[in-house]
Design a protein around this motif. Sequence first.
Motif, PDB file in Angstrom:
ATOM      1  N   GLU A   1      52.529 149.925  57.650  1.00  0.00           N
ATOM      2  CA  GLU A   1      52.464 151.335  58.034  1.00  0.00           C
ATOM      3  C   GLU A   1      51.473 152.091  57.158  1.00  0.00           C
ATOM      4  O   GLU A   1      51.549 152.039  55.935  1.00  0.00           O
ATOM      5  CB  GLU A   1      53.847 151.966  57.921  1.00  0.00           C
ATOM      6  CG  GLU A   1      53.895 153.395  58.417  1.00  0.00           C
ATOM      7  CD  GLU A   1      55.298 153.978  58.344  1.00  0.00           C
ATOM      8  OE1 GLU A   1      55.443 155.166  58.652  1.00  0.00           O
ATOM      9  OE2 GLU A   1      56.230 153.236  57.986  1.00  0.00           O
ATOM     10  N   SER A   2      50.525 152.750  57.777  1.00  0.00           N
ATOM     11  CA  SER A   2      49.506 153.602  57.131  1.00  0.00           C
ATOM     12  C   SER A   2      48.567 152.839  56.209  1.00  0.00           C
ATOM     13  O   SER A   2      47.971 153.410  55.310  1.00  0.00           O
ATOM     14  CB  SER A   2      50.158 154.741  56.342  1.00  0.00           C
ATOM     15  OG  SER A   2      50.761 154.267  55.136  1.00  0.00           O
ATOM     16  N   GLY A   3      48.412 151.535  56.421  1.00  0.00           N
ATOM     17  CA  GLY A   3      47.474 150.821  55.568  1.00  0.00           C
ATOM     18  C   GLY A   3      47.537 149.311  55.704  1.00  0.00           C
ATOM     19  O   GLY A   3      47.859 148.779  56.768  1.00  0.00           O
ATOM     20  N   ALA A   4      47.239 148.636  54.601  1.00  0.00           N
ATOM     21  CA  ALA A   4      47.228 147.178  54.606  1.00  0.00           C
ATOM     22  C   ALA A   4      47.595 146.681  53.219  1.00  0.00           C
ATOM     23  O   ALA A   4      47.371 147.354  52.210  1.00  0.00           O
ATOM     24  CB  ALA A   4      45.850 146.646  55.000  1.00  0.00           C
ATOM     25  N   VAL A   5      48.167 145.490  53.166  1.00  0.00           N
ATOM     26  CA  VAL A   5      48.533 144.874  51.898  1.00  0.00           C
ATOM     27  C   VAL A   5      47.841 143.529  51.793  1.00  0.00           C
ATOM     28  O   VAL A   5      47.678 142.819  52.794  1.00  0.00           O
ATOM     29  CB  VAL A   5      50.064 144.726  51.763  1.00  0.00           C
ATOM     30  CG1 VAL A   5      50.633 143.857  52.877  1.00  0.00           C
ATOM     31  CG2 VAL A   5      50.446 144.146  50.407  1.00  0.00           C
ATOM     32  N   PHE A   6      47.398 143.183  50.588  1.00  0.00           N
ATOM     33  CA  PHE A   6      46.706 141.919  50.363  1.00  0.00           C
ATOM     34  C   PHE A   6      47.286 141.208  49.149  1.00  0.00           C
ATOM     35  O   PHE A   6      47.577 141.838  48.121  1.00  0.00           O
ATOM     36  CB  PHE A   6      45.209 142.149  50.128  1.00  0.00           C
ATOM     37  CG  PHE A   6      44.435 142.418  51.377  1.00  0.00           C
ATOM     38  CD1 PHE A   6      43.811 141.392  52.071  1.00  0.00           C
ATOM     39  CD2 PHE A   6      44.337 143.697  51.871  1.00  0.00           C
ATOM     40  CE1 PHE A   6      43.107 141.640  53.236  1.00  0.00           C
ATOM     41  CE2 PHE A   6      43.630 143.965  53.036  1.00  0.00           C
ATOM     42  CZ  PHE A   6      43.015 142.934  53.719  1.00  0.00           C
ATOM     43  N   LEU A   7      47.424 139.908  49.297  1.00  0.00           N
ATOM     44  CA  LEU A   7      47.723 139.041  48.170  1.00  0.00           C
ATOM     45  C   LEU A   7      46.433 138.331  47.792  1.00  0.00           C
ATOM     46  O   LEU A   7      45.850 137.618  48.603  1.00  0.00           O
ATOM     47  CB  LEU A   7      48.787 138.005  48.547  1.00  0.00           C
ATOM     48  CG  LEU A   7      49.063 136.911  47.507  1.00  0.00           C
ATOM     49  CD1 LEU A   7      49.705 137.503  46.259  1.00  0.00           C
ATOM     50  CD2 LEU A   7      49.944 135.809  48.104  1.00  0.00           C
TER      51      LEU A   7
END
Length: 298
Positions: free
Chosen positions: A229-235
């Motif tokens: 929600e409202s963006g992105a996540v990265f590992l």
Amino acid sequence: MKIYIADDDIILVEGLKKIIEEGCPFGKVIGVGHNGLQVLEDIKSMQPDLLITDIKMPVMDGVELVKRVKELFDCIKVIIISGYDEYSYIRNTMKYGAADYLLKPVENDDLLELINKIKNDLDKEKENKRQMLLFSKRINESLAALKEKALLDLIKGNGKNTEYIERRLSEYGIKGSGLYYMAFFSINQHNPNNSTFITVPDPGIIMMVVDRYLDGAEIEVDALGALVESGAVFLFIGDPSSENSFQPALISILENIRTSLANEYGLLVSIGLSEKFASLDRAGIAFQHGYHDSLLVK
């Protein structure tokens, strides 16, 4: 279909051209040539779909011409025109990749029938290529979705243990290393002064730009991304042997990504980066750290 005719007999060339123009509505003669070397140069620039060539020509004969053309452009189809006493030459051109041949004198119906057959072959090849590209795209999209789900499972837990997640990531070509960072990209607003102003925020743009910068990165880094929600996540996964230099290099990459998002897409983001962690069972905590805190200036 673009057609090129090669023969040192100018009258024959004009005859073939007339047959094609009058009886082949989908074919267009884009060029003619009268010696093999000239034809080869024309082929390089014009790149026709079909070359119709005589066996015997000055400077470079049809056999050598077919060989050179197929080496440069294997997709170009070739029809050989030959006399009755030239079968050994025909055999050589077929060996080099000619599609078919016609014997002189060339009959109108035979020529048009052969051109039509080659058009059908080209259409089938194009459709097969389109289907293969579509299949490849679907495979890549499916793989991306599986990677995204693996990351979300890792962050949220979802009853999956770390060993299970590591095994899944390994199947996708991503191996755990013991050096991890989690980053959260939060979309703030759009810049109305930017010429590439986007009316609706699209987090997918973040994924695209991150992939572009990681492809050109000087450090060895793997990444797993997911839209949230409202963006992105990265590992981000690094090489433990470069632990001291990895974080500064990663921060520099993230700053470049943020600048690119703003300048190219009018997309303003804050990027929160977690502290390093050595085990994937810390991913959920690292995500919260990246979500709430930042090592970067917003």
